[in-house]
Design an enzyme around this catalytic site. Structure first.
Site, short mmCIF file in Angstrom:
data_model
loop_
_atom_site.label_atom_id
_atom_site.label_comp_id
_atom_site.label_asym_id
_atom_site.label_seq_id
_atom_site.Cartn_x
_atom_site.Cartn_y
_atom_site.Cartn_z
N SER A 1 -7.55 -14.37 -16.04
CA SER A 1 -7.61 -13.47 -17.19
C SER A 1 -6.36 -12.61 -17.18
O SER A 1 -5.85 -12.24 -16.11
CB SER A 1 -8.85 -12.58 -17.12
OG SER A 1 -10.04 -13.35 -17.19
N PRO B 1 -1.31 -6.43 -17.60
CA PRO B 1 -0.79 -7.76 -17.90
C PRO B 1 0.11 -8.31 -16.79
O PRO B 1 0.75 -7.57 -16.05
CB PRO B 1 0.02 -7.53 -19.19
CG PRO B 1 -0.59 -6.31 -19.81
CD PRO B 1 -0.98 -5.45 -18.64
N ASN B 2 0.13 -9.65 -16.70
CA ASN B 2 1.03 -10.38 -15.81
C ASN B 2 0.85 -10.03 -14.33
O ASN B 2 1.78 -10.11 -13.54
CB ASN B 2 2.49 -10.16 -16.22
CG ASN B 2 2.75 -10.55 -17.66
OD1 ASN B 2 2.22 -11.57 -18.14
ND2 ASN B 2 3.52 -9.76 -18.39
N ARG B 3 -0.36 -9.61 -13.99
CA ARG B 3 -0.71 -9.27 -12.61
C ARG B 3 0.05 -8.06 -12.07
O ARG B 3 0.06 -7.81 -10.87
CB ARG B 3 -0.49 -10.47 -11.66
CG ARG B 3 -1.43 -11.65 -11.92
CD ARG B 3 -2.87 -11.22 -11.70
NE ARG B 3 -3.82 -12.32 -11.80
CZ ARG B 3 -4.49 -12.64 -12.91
NH1 ARG B 3 -4.27 -11.93 -14.02
NH2 ARG B 3 -5.35 -13.62 -12.93
N LEU B 4 0.68 -7.28 -12.95
CA LEU B 4 1.34 -6.05 -12.53
C LEU B 4 0.36 -4.89 -12.69
O LEU B 4 0.56 -3.97 -13.48
CB LEU B 4 2.62 -5.83 -13.35
CG LEU B 4 3.70 -6.90 -13.16
CD1 LEU B 4 4.91 -6.60 -14.04
CD2 LEU B 4 4.11 -7.01 -11.69
#
Length: 217
Positions: free
Chosen positions: A12, A193-196
């Site tokens: 996700s 977002p983007n695993r950050l």
């Protein structure tokens, strides 16, 4: 033919909210309460469910879901059987951690600290507030012990139901009561977002003063 589901492909992209040092409360317990209130208002499923992780003296970990019942006197309170596996591990090694996960809000909270038993009067008060069936269950279950069949539990429940049938109030069994985890580390995680992801860690010093640090995701 439909492609088989791959666990590695499940993901996700979180993007609902942000978490800034400037916006959080200086006290992590107040910050936790604010997040809990948001979880309750959002009708998150089982918002008080938390993973309690304990370990033996040999360092063997064990984890299970329990329910948070109060935040008071600087700690997180839950109730259980003192003779259960977690109770035995806490007697050997009083340090534990709690993990809350609220996927609907894309949030996680991790709590670490020392666990102590709450006062007997506190355990009595909570026990007396429980439904009668739950009170009988506390008497009937030799938690974490091996039993031959479910009939063992049913027979014990019948035994104690008859034993207390003439009593309006069922007393709290000595083997059942509350614990309080007094935290020295609390981490708040907000999916981004983007695993950050945003991660803020509160850490208490020897005097009990809290500092806040941002951690890399």
């Amino acid at each position: 033919m439909e492609k088989p589901l791959s666990l590695a492909d499940i993901r996700s992209n979180y993007a609902k909210q942000i978490l800034n040092v400037e916006a959080v409360d200086a006290n992590p317990l107040r910050q936790f309460d604010a997040w809990m209130q948001e979880a309750l208002q959002a009708k998150v499923e089982e918002p008080t469910a938390m993973t309690l992780s304990t370990a033996s003296l040999q360092g063997r970990p064990s984890a299970r879901i329990v329910l948070l019942k109060a935040i008071e006197d600087g700690g997180f309170v839950f109730y259980t059987n003192y003779e259960s596996r977690k109770g035995q591990q806490l007697a050997e090694n009083p340090f534990a951690s709690l993990t809350f996960f609220w996927p609907a809000l894309e949030r996680q909270v991790r709590v670490e600290g020392k666990v102590v038993k709450v006062e007997p009067t506190t355990s009595d008060a909570y026990f007396n507030s429980r439904p009668r069936g739950s009170q009988l269950g506390a008497w009937s279950s030799p938690q974490s012990q091996t039993i031959e069949s479910r009939k063992v539990l049913e027979d014990l429940e019948l035994k104690y139901s008859q034993e207390f049938s003439q009593q309006e109030t069922i007393p709290r069994p000595a083997h059942w009561g509350g614990y309080k985890l007094v935290p020295d580390r609390i981490e708040f995680w907000q999916g981004r977002p983007n695993r950050l992801h945003d991660r803020l860690l509160y850490h208490a010093d020897a005097a009990g003063q809290w500092t806040i640090e941002r951690l890399a995701p």
